[in-house]
Design a protein around this motif. Structure first.
Motif, PDB file in Angstrom:
ATOM      1  N   LEU A  43       0.714  -1.321   0.072  1.00  0.00           N
ATOM      2  CA  LEU A  43      -0.096   0.005  -0.065  1.00  0.00           C
ATOM      3  C   LEU A  43       0.746   1.239   0.100  1.00  0.00           C
ATOM      4  N   ILE A  44       2.027   1.169   0.782  1.00  0.00           N
ATOM      5  CA  ILE A  44       2.777   2.446   0.820  1.00  0.00           C
ATOM      6  C   ILE A  44       3.597   2.748  -0.424  1.00  0.00           C
ATOM      7  N   ASP A  45       3.953   1.625  -1.222  1.00  0.00           N
ATOM      8  CA  ASP A  45       4.696   1.737  -2.379  1.00  0.00           C
ATOM      9  C   ASP A  45       3.641   2.232  -3.362  1.00  0.00           C
ATOM     10  N   ARG A  46       2.543   1.653  -3.522  1.00  0.00           N
ATOM     11  CA  ARG A  46       1.551   2.131  -4.503  1.00  0.00           C
ATOM     12  C   ARG A  46       0.808   3.375  -4.198  1.00  0.00           C
ATOM     13  N   PHE A  47       0.436   3.811  -3.040  1.00  0.00           N
ATOM     14  CA  PHE A  47      -0.285   4.775  -2.903  1.00  0.00           C
ATOM     15  C   PHE A  47       0.217   6.032  -1.773  1.00  0.00           C
ATOM     16  N   GLY A  48       1.107   5.767  -1.251  1.00  0.00           N
ATOM     17  CA  GLY A  48       1.743   6.683  -0.249  1.00  0.00           C
ATOM     18  C   GLY A  48       1.534   6.200   1.163  1.00  0.00           C
ATOM     19  N   LYS A  49       1.768   7.233   2.279  1.00  0.00           N
ATOM     20  CA  LYS A  49       1.588   7.214   3.629  1.00  0.00           C
ATOM     21  C   LYS A  49       0.160   6.683   3.818  1.00  0.00           C
ATOM     22  N   ILE A  50       0.017   5.697   4.855  1.00  0.00           N
ATOM     23  CA  ILE A  50      -1.174   5.062   5.082  1.00  0.00           C
ATOM     24  C   ILE A  50      -1.985   6.106   6.055  1.00  0.00           C
ATOM     25  N   PRO A  51      -3.262   6.317   5.610  1.00  0.00           N
ATOM     26  CA  PRO A  51      -4.002   6.947   6.538  1.00  0.00           C
ATOM     27  C   PRO A  51      -4.393   6.467   7.813  1.00  0.00           C
TER      28      PRO A  51
END
Length: 155
Positions: A43-51
């Protein structure tokens, strides 16, 4: 699992509804911490910092795994209270197991936060006085560790 917490992958994080549904399904199929960490890294790799809402979902996944290992058939977190529902069949072998006996001992040793009571012919463990999901996860993790390390417990 029932909760009043906001646990989700927000649309501002993953804009595609079909992609979010796919990610929810993938998360639901995770089996252990190693898979959860790989999923998190993806998720971090694809979308950035996790909410935060998604981080809380990870805590809920961990809590669900612990609840299953402890023998709960259902869990709920509402208004800051954790409820763990033991098997409905009171004649179940679970109630004579060393695991259940260890859970009862743990509850007796932690009466300030933890109670086990019967409600409508079902035993429910109630955990109060903890203000966040991560604190609930930490407490249930401590409980799992202590009851499974109990010298009387032998899976």
């Amino acid at each position: 699992m029932e909760t009043d917490l906001e646990l989700m992958i927000p649309d501002y994080y993953v804009s595609s509804t079909s992609e979010r549904i796919k990610l929810y399904r993938q998360m639901d199929e995770l089996k252990d911490m190693q898979e959860l960490e790989k999923f998190r890294a993806m998720l971090i790799d694809r979308f950035g910092k996790i909410p935060d809402e998604t981080e809380k979902m990870f805590d809920m996944v961990k809590l669900r795994w612990m609840a299953v290992r402890l023998g709960f058939q259902k869990i709920a977190i509402k208004n800051g209270v954790f409820l763990g529902y033991f098997p409905q069949d009171q004649k179940s072998d679970y109630y004579s197991s060393k695991l259940f006996i260890s859970i009862l001992q743990f509850a007796q040793n932690n009466p300030r936060n933890l109670t086990i009571k019967q409600h409508n012919e079902r035993l429910i463990m109630r955990l109060e006085g903890i203000s966040s999901l991560s604190q609930i996860v930490d407490f249930i993790n401590r409980m799992e560790t202590e009851v499974t390390e109990n010298k009387q417990f032998n899976p």
